[in-house]
Design a protein around this motif. Structure first.
Motif, PDB file in Angstrom:
ATOM      1  N   UNK A  38       0.829  -1.205   0.000  1.00 46.15           N
ATOM      2  CA  UNK A  38       0.000   0.000   0.000  1.00 46.15           C
ATOM      3  C   UNK A  38       0.861   1.252   0.000  1.00 46.15           C
ATOM      4  N   UNK A  39       0.363   2.285  -0.654  1.00 49.27           N
ATOM      5  CA  UNK A  39       0.936   3.620  -0.501  1.00 49.27           C
ATOM      6  C   UNK A  39       0.383   4.218   0.801  1.00 49.27           C
ATOM      7  N   UNK A  40       0.567   5.497   1.012  1.00 47.45           N
ATOM      8  CA  UNK A  40       0.233   6.099   2.303  1.00 47.45           C
ATOM      9  C   UNK A  40      -1.270   6.089   2.590  1.00 47.45           C
ATOM     10  N   UNK A  41      -1.576   5.940   3.878  1.00 44.95           N
ATOM     11  CA  UNK A  41      -2.943   6.094   4.368  1.00 44.95           C
ATOM     12  C   UNK A  41      -3.164   7.554   4.763  1.00 44.95           C
ATOM     13  N   UNK A  42      -4.417   8.003   4.807  1.00 46.04           N
ATOM     14  CA  UNK A  42      -4.707   9.355   5.310  1.00 46.04           C
ATOM     15  C   UNK A  42      -4.267   9.502   6.766  1.00 46.04           C
ATOM     16  N   UNK A  43      -4.075  10.737   7.204  1.00 44.87           N
ATOM     17  CA  UNK A  43      -3.565  11.007   8.547  1.00 44.87           C
ATOM     18  C   UNK A  43      -4.517  10.560   9.658  1.00 44.87           C
ATOM     19  N   UNK A  44      -5.801  10.407   9.345  1.00 43.56           N
ATOM     20  CA  UNK A  44      -6.759  10.045  10.391  1.00 43.56           C
ATOM     21  C   UNK A  44      -6.910   8.524  10.540  1.00 43.56           C
ATOM     22  N   UNK A  45      -6.001   7.756   9.918  1.00 40.31           N
ATOM     23  CA  UNK A  45      -6.081   6.287   9.960  1.00 40.31           C
ATOM     24  C   UNK A  45      -4.842   5.687  10.609  1.00 40.31           C
ATOM     25  N   UNK A  46      -5.013   4.480  11.162  1.00 37.30           N
ATOM     26  CA  UNK A  46      -3.831   3.691  11.467  1.00 37.30           C
ATOM     27  C   UNK A  46      -3.401   3.019  10.168  1.00 37.30           C
ATOM     28  N   UNK A  47      -2.130   2.688  10.079  1.00 40.25           N
ATOM     29  CA  UNK A  47      -1.592   2.107   8.854  1.00 40.25           C
ATOM     30  C   UNK A  47      -1.564   0.579   8.977  1.00 40.25           C
ATOM     31  N   UNK A  48      -1.690  -0.079   7.848  1.00 37.37           N
ATOM     32  CA  UNK A  48      -1.626  -1.531   7.842  1.00 37.37           C
ATOM     33  C   UNK A  48      -0.835  -2.012   6.641  1.00 37.37           C
ATOM     34  N   UNK A  49      -0.042  -3.021   6.835  1.00 34.29           N
ATOM     35  CA  UNK A  49       0.731  -3.641   5.775  1.00 34.29           C
ATOM     36  C   UNK A  49      -0.227  -4.417   4.857  1.00 34.29           C
ATOM     37  N   UNK A  50      -0.060  -4.256   3.560  1.00 34.79           N
ATOM     38  CA  UNK A  50      -0.909  -4.962   2.589  1.00 34.79           C
ATOM     39  C   UNK A  50      -0.757  -6.478   2.689  1.00 34.79           C
ATOM     40  N   UNK A  51       0.276  -6.932   3.392  1.00 35.71           N
ATOM     41  CA  UNK A  51       0.459  -8.369   3.569  1.00 35.71           C
ATOM     42  C   UNK A  51      -0.752  -9.018   4.233  1.00 35.71           C
ATOM     43  N   UNK A  52      -1.361  -8.321   5.195  1.00 37.39           N
ATOM     44  CA  UNK A  52      -2.400  -8.961   6.002  1.00 37.39           C
ATOM     45  C   UNK A  52      -3.690  -9.229   5.234  1.00 37.39           C
ATOM     46  N   UNK A  53      -4.231  -8.282   4.484  1.00 35.52           N
ATOM     47  CA  UNK A  53      -5.378  -8.658   3.643  1.00 35.52           C
ATOM     48  C   UNK A  53      -5.010  -9.667   2.564  1.00 35.52           C
ATOM     49  N   UNK A 197       0.275   0.552  -4.365  1.00 38.85           N
ATOM     50  CA  UNK A 197      -1.095   0.834  -4.779  1.00 38.85           C
ATOM     51  C   UNK A 197      -1.840   1.504  -3.627  1.00 38.85           C
ATOM     52  N   UNK A 198      -2.755   2.438  -3.910  1.00 39.47           N
ATOM     53  CA  UNK A 198      -3.519   3.070  -2.825  1.00 39.47           C
ATOM     54  C   UNK A 198      -4.347   2.024  -2.078  1.00 39.47           C
ATOM     55  N   UNK A 199      -4.474   2.157  -0.775  1.00 47.88           N
ATOM     56  CA  UNK A 199      -5.333   1.220  -0.039  1.00 47.88           C
ATOM     57  C   UNK A 199      -6.783   1.382  -0.462  1.00 47.88           C
ATOM     58  N   UNK A 200      -7.577   0.309  -0.438  1.00 49.84           N
ATOM     59  CA  UNK A 200      -8.989   0.417  -0.836  1.00 49.84           C
ATOM     60  C   UNK A 200      -9.757   1.362   0.079  1.00 49.84           C
ATOM     61  N   UNK A 201     -10.709   2.061  -0.497  1.00 54.15           N
ATOM     62  CA  UNK A 201     -11.494   3.036   0.267  1.00 54.15           C
ATOM     63  C   UNK A 201     -12.226   2.372   1.434  1.00 54.15           C
ATOM     64  N   UNK A 202     -12.723   1.149   1.227  1.00 51.95           N
ATOM     65  CA  UNK A 202     -13.430   0.453   2.309  1.00 51.95           C
ATOM     66  C   UNK A 202     -12.520   0.212   3.501  1.00 51.95           C
ATOM     67  N   UNK A 203     -11.244  -0.106   3.238  1.00 49.75           N
ATOM     68  CA  UNK A 203     -10.290  -0.337   4.322  1.00 49.75           C
ATOM     69  C   UNK A 203      -9.924   0.973   5.012  1.00 49.75           C
ATOM     70  N   UNK A 204      -9.787   2.043   4.240  1.00 50.36           N
ATOM     71  CA  UNK A 204      -9.497   3.363   4.814  1.00 50.36           C
ATOM     72  C   UNK A 204     -10.583   3.759   5.809  1.00 50.36           C
ATOM     73  N   UNK A 205     -11.834   3.554   5.425  1.00 50.17           N
ATOM     74  CA  UNK A 205     -12.941   3.907   6.310  1.00 50.17           C
ATOM     75  C   UNK A 205     -12.936   3.073   7.587  1.00 50.17           C
ATOM     76  N   UNK A 206     -12.576   1.800   7.463  1.00 54.19           N
ATOM     77  CA  UNK A 206     -12.568   0.918   8.639  1.00 54.19           C
ATOM     78  C   UNK A 206     -11.415   1.238   9.582  1.00 54.19           C
ATOM     79  N   UNK A 207     -10.314   1.767   9.048  1.00 54.75           N
ATOM     80  CA  UNK A 207      -9.140   2.044   9.865  1.00 54.75           C
ATOM     81  C   UNK A 207      -9.095   3.495  10.346  1.00 54.75           C
ATOM     82  N   UNK A 208     -10.214   4.205  10.206  1.00 52.49           N
ATOM     83  CA  UNK A 208     -10.331   5.544  10.785  1.00 52.49           C
ATOM     84  C   UNK A 208     -10.037   5.466  12.286  1.00 52.49           C
ATOM     85  N   UNK A 209      -9.218   6.392  12.772  1.00 50.36           N
ATOM     86  CA  UNK A 209      -8.739   6.334  14.148  1.00 50.36           C
ATOM     87  C   UNK A 209      -9.890   6.279  15.160  1.00 50.36           C
ATOM     88  N   UNK A 210     -10.876   7.134  14.977  1.00 54.17           N
ATOM     89  CA  UNK A 210     -11.998   7.149  15.923  1.00 54.17           C
ATOM     90  C   UNK A 210     -12.771   5.844  15.874  1.00 54.17           C
TER      91      UNK A 210
END
Length: 286
Positions: A38-53, A197-210
């Motif tokens: 994955x390329x960078x996640x937005x600042x309001x997310x925790x980051x995850x290695x693409x290996x796990x999905x 590659x950019x992380x999928x939008x669905x994953x970005x929403x799930x990894x929102x910090x709040x």
């Protein structure tokens, strides 16, 4: 069992490599699958290695295939050592396997077979040696000092630190990456042509910090579908979120961290206590 050929297996599973492994009197099917980091996640997310999905997807594919051929996925022998003994992979100084085309961005799986396949075998062995280019870039770049000329020190690797309870040192080193970092892979010359590659939008929403700090049942279930149920757990995700808050100084999330002081998981409580300590220290410095 139907006699399957290597090309059939590669096509059926979507793998880039397959080999029959022999260990003692047992036969195994080793397969390898490349993925894009994955390329960078937005600042309001925790980051995850693409290996796990990627790993979770491969596990599901192989579990279904194992059922079809009367085999079973196993985890009682080293996938890495099995792959190394095929001669198709290099052993890196950072203790990761390397493929000359796909770098270190691939997932391995092994199925114990009910009967041998119609494929040439490779014989499992425990002896390995570093045989990458030994450029030394990962040695210099590793933030935990896990790599040196004497070998790999697992206890200093951020991936290993992430498996243990959070402490002041690991909090500072881990930042907000889920389960370690990618620094040694980012600097590896074998990975220089691997496109991110950019992380999928669905994953970005799930990894929102709040959303992670609240971690309701719906979030957990949706993440389990992407990461697997072993990874989509509060003791894994919440400390990563707290570490990210501390690294960024995102103190607007502190009320949610404070709520976690009474969490059922000791690992989460410890992370919350460290987070609150960092917050108090930051306030005193203002």
């Amino acid at each position: 069992m139907e006699r399957l050929m290597e090309r059939e297996i590669l096509n059926r599973l979507g793998a880039f490599y397959a080999c029959q492994i022999v260990r003692g009197e047992r036969y195994y099917l080793l397969t390898a699958y490349n993925y894009q980091p994955f390329s960078d996640f937005p600042d309001n997310c925790i980051k995850i290695d693409a290996y796990y999905p990627a790993s979770n997807k491969v596990y599901s594919i192989c579990r279904e295939f194992a059922g079809e051929i009367g085999g079973r996925i196993i985890n009682n022998i080293s996938y890495k050592r099995a792959a190394y003994c095929t001669g198709e992979f290099l052993w890196g100084r950072n203790d990761l396997l390397i493929h000359k085309q796909y770098g270190s961005y691939f997932v391995l799986n092994m199925i114990e077979l009910a009967a041998p396949l119609d494929m040439p075998p490779a014989y499992y062995g425990d002896n390995v040696r570093v045989n990458c280019s030994e450029c030394g870039l990962c040695l210099t770049a590793c933030p935990g000092g896990a790599i040196d000329l004497r070998g790999f020190k697992r206890e200093r690797c951020l991936r290993d630190m992430a498996d243990r309870a959070l402490c002041a040192e690991s909090l500072a080193l881990l930042g907000d990456s889920l389960l370690g970092c990618e620094i040694c892979r980012d600097c590896c010359p074998y990975n220089e042509k691997i496109l991110k590659t950019p992380p999928p939008e669905a994953l970005i929403q799930l990894l929102d910090m709040e959303r992670i700090l609240i971690f309701d049942k719906q979030t957990r279930l949706e993440l389990a579908g992407i990461l697997g149920s072993n990874m989509a757990r509060a003791p894994i995700l919440l400390p990563a979120a707290i570490a990210g808050i501390c690294r960024r100084g995102a103190w607007e999330y502190i009320p949610l961290v404070e709520r976690l002081l009474g969490h059922a998981s000791e690992r989460v409580r410890t992370a919350a206590e460290l987070g609150m300590e960092r917050y108090k220290e930051a306030r005193e410095c203002v």
